[in-house]
Design a protein around this motif. Structure first.
Motif, PDB file in Angstrom:
ATOM      1  N   ILE A 150       0.853  -1.192   0.000  1.00 40.52           N
ATOM      2  CA  ILE A 150       0.000   0.000   0.000  1.00 40.52           C
ATOM      3  C   ILE A 150       0.882   1.232   0.000  1.00 40.52           C
ATOM      4  O   ILE A 150       1.788   1.347   0.837  1.00 40.52           O
ATOM      5  CB  ILE A 150      -0.907   0.022   1.248  1.00 40.52           C
ATOM      6  CG1 ILE A 150      -1.719  -1.273   1.343  1.00 40.52           C
ATOM      7  CG2 ILE A 150      -1.841   1.238   1.229  1.00 40.52           C
ATOM      8  CD1 ILE A 150      -2.308  -1.504   2.704  1.00 40.52           C
ATOM      9  N   PRO A 151       0.663   2.164  -0.913  1.00 43.25           N
ATOM     10  CA  PRO A 151       1.452   3.409  -0.882  1.00 43.25           C
ATOM     11  C   PRO A 151       1.259   4.134   0.445  1.00 43.25           C
ATOM     12  O   PRO A 151       0.124   4.263   0.931  1.00 43.25           O
ATOM     13  CB  PRO A 151       0.868   4.227  -2.043  1.00 43.25           C
ATOM     14  CG  PRO A 151       0.195   3.227  -2.922  1.00 43.25           C
ATOM     15  CD  PRO A 151      -0.300   2.146  -2.014  1.00 43.25           C
ATOM     16  N   GLU A 152       2.350   4.563   1.054  1.00 45.99           N
ATOM     17  CA  GLU A 152       2.250   5.245   2.346  1.00 45.99           C
ATOM     18  C   GLU A 152       1.381   6.485   2.251  1.00 45.99           C
ATOM     19  O   GLU A 152       0.699   6.845   3.219  1.00 45.99           O
ATOM     20  CB  GLU A 152       3.634   5.615   2.858  1.00 45.99           C
ATOM     21  CG  GLU A 152       3.615   6.152   4.295  1.00 45.99           C
ATOM     22  CD  GLU A 152       5.000   6.469   4.809  1.00 45.99           C
ATOM     23  OE1 GLU A 152       5.299   6.107   5.955  1.00 45.99           O
ATOM     24  OE2 GLU A 152       5.785   7.083   4.059  1.00 45.99           O
ATOM     25  N   SER A 153       1.364   7.135   1.113  1.00 41.79           N
ATOM     26  CA  SER A 153       0.559   8.350   0.948  1.00 41.79           C
ATOM     27  C   SER A 153      -0.927   8.073   1.143  1.00 41.79           C
ATOM     28  O   SER A 153      -1.666   8.937   1.629  1.00 41.79           O
ATOM     29  CB  SER A 153       0.803   8.961  -0.433  1.00 41.79           C
ATOM     30  OG  SER A 153       0.473   8.037  -1.459  1.00 41.79           O
ATOM     31  N   VAL A 154      -1.373   6.867   0.775  1.00 47.47           N
ATOM     32  CA  VAL A 154      -2.791   6.516   0.968  1.00 47.47           C
ATOM     33  C   VAL A 154      -3.128   6.502   2.453  1.00 47.47           C
ATOM     34  O   VAL A 154      -4.127   7.074   2.907  1.00 47.47           O
ATOM     35  CB  VAL A 154      -3.094   5.143   0.323  1.00 47.47           C
ATOM     36  CG1 VAL A 154      -4.508   4.684   0.702  1.00 47.47           C
ATOM     37  CG2 VAL A 154      -2.943   5.216  -1.188  1.00 47.47           C
ATOM     38  N   LEU A 155      -2.275   5.826   3.254  1.00 51.10           N
ATOM     39  CA  LEU A 155      -2.514   5.726   4.687  1.00 51.10           C
ATOM     40  C   LEU A 155      -2.332   7.082   5.368  1.00 51.10           C
ATOM     41  O   LEU A 155      -3.074   7.426   6.293  1.00 51.10           O
ATOM     42  CB  LEU A 155      -1.570   4.700   5.303  1.00 51.10           C
ATOM     43  CG  LEU A 155      -1.747   3.258   4.806  1.00 51.10           C
ATOM     44  CD1 LEU A 155      -0.632   2.368   5.333  1.00 51.10           C
ATOM     45  CD2 LEU A 155      -3.103   2.723   5.208  1.00 51.10           C
TER      46      LEU A 155
END
Length: 290
Positions: A150-155
């Motif tokens: 999961i891209p960290e930017s999403v979280l």
């Protein structure tokens, strides 16, 4: 026991992932002892999903249960199993000051910062959960146990949305007032840290962590305020508390040792007799004012 380090080092017991400088955990509390002593060196934002736990700090008592969110400040505390213990599922975000400041500056122009109350002194501040906040924190749950990258930017965007909804809720102005203290780099006075936590069996580094200072800065600021060393002050302050318990309560020596921050009964007995020229058991038997 350093709760943050304990959980960080046991990912199987406390499922977790990181978002920037924030540790996120979703777990069922494994506590089996009736009461345990813990401390947290970072701020926690906590949501109880099921079950309950009791936390105590001095004379203050909080029950973690569903329906309210909680901001847990840097502090030491006792955690207790309730009588109707049936598990405790909780979602926790450990947030460091630096990252809080970074996010807050992004939000500042969108928040109402007028008519804020004085920041509270309680170690735990409950806050309102509305549908938006509930939806935000619930959206994290499917990511636990999911091995898909999961891209960290999403979280991070999810976390920012959660914080914004907490801060912008009109019923959570007390939370915003506390966060503003952190943003303004308010440093908790040494006396406030010590008077609020001296009865816990903590190492000197733990007290430094609670005060958000390096160990060397903590010792320097302590000496400046108290004109003595932390070790001498702690022993004397704990002895005064223990003496009061022995004079005014029916607590056992073991209970007094635990509730006053001493390492063990033999250490307590030795320093008590040195200070008061009488053993704790003999002092307790003679009763008050004799």
């Amino acid at each position: 026991m350093d709760l943050y380090e304990l959980q960080l080092s046991n990912p199987k017991l406390f499922p977790q992932f990181s978002v920037k400088d924030t540790l996120v955990l979703y777990y069922t509390c494994p506590q089996r002892d009736e009461i345990i002593q813990l401390y947290s060196k970072h701020i926690q934002i906590l949501f109880t999903l099921s079950g309950k736990r009791i936390q105590k700090h001095g004379d203050q008592i909080w029950e973690h249960s569903t329906g309210k969110g909680e901001l847990v400040k840097r502090c030491a505390f006792l955690q207790e199993l309730p009588a109707d213990y049936s598990g405790w599922d909780t979602l926790v975000f450990y947030v460091k000051d630096k990252y809080l400041r970074f996010i807050f500056e992004e939000f500042r122009s969108y928040l109402s910062l007028t008519d804020l109350p004085e920041p509270g002194k309680e170690i735990i501040e409950t806050f309102e959960i509305d549908d938006q906040i509930r939806s935000c924190y619930a959206s994290f749950l499917p990511y636990f146990g999911n091995n898909k990258p999961i891209p960290e930017s999403v979280l991070e965007n999810k976390f920012k949305e959660l914080l914004f909804n907490i801060f912008s809720n009109p019923k959570n102005k007390h939370i915003l007032a506390y966060i503003l203290k952190i943003v303004d780099r308010y440093q908790t006075p040494i006396w406030e840290v010590m008077e609020g936590n001296y009865w816990y069996d903590l190492k000197m580094q733990d007290f430094a962590n609670l005060s958000n200072r390096s160990l060397s800065t903590f010792k320097r600021d302590f000496k400046k305020h108290y004109q003595t060393t932390p070790g001498k002050w702690l022993t004397n302050r704990r002895l005064q508390r223990a003496k009061a318990f022995l004079e005014t309560t029916d607590k056992t020596i073991g209970q007094v040792v635990y509730e006053c921050g001493f390492e063990n009964i033999s250490h307590f007995s030795r320093v008590f007799k040195k200070k008061f020229n009488i053993s704790p058991s003999a002092f307790q038997k003679q009763g008050p004012n004799k």
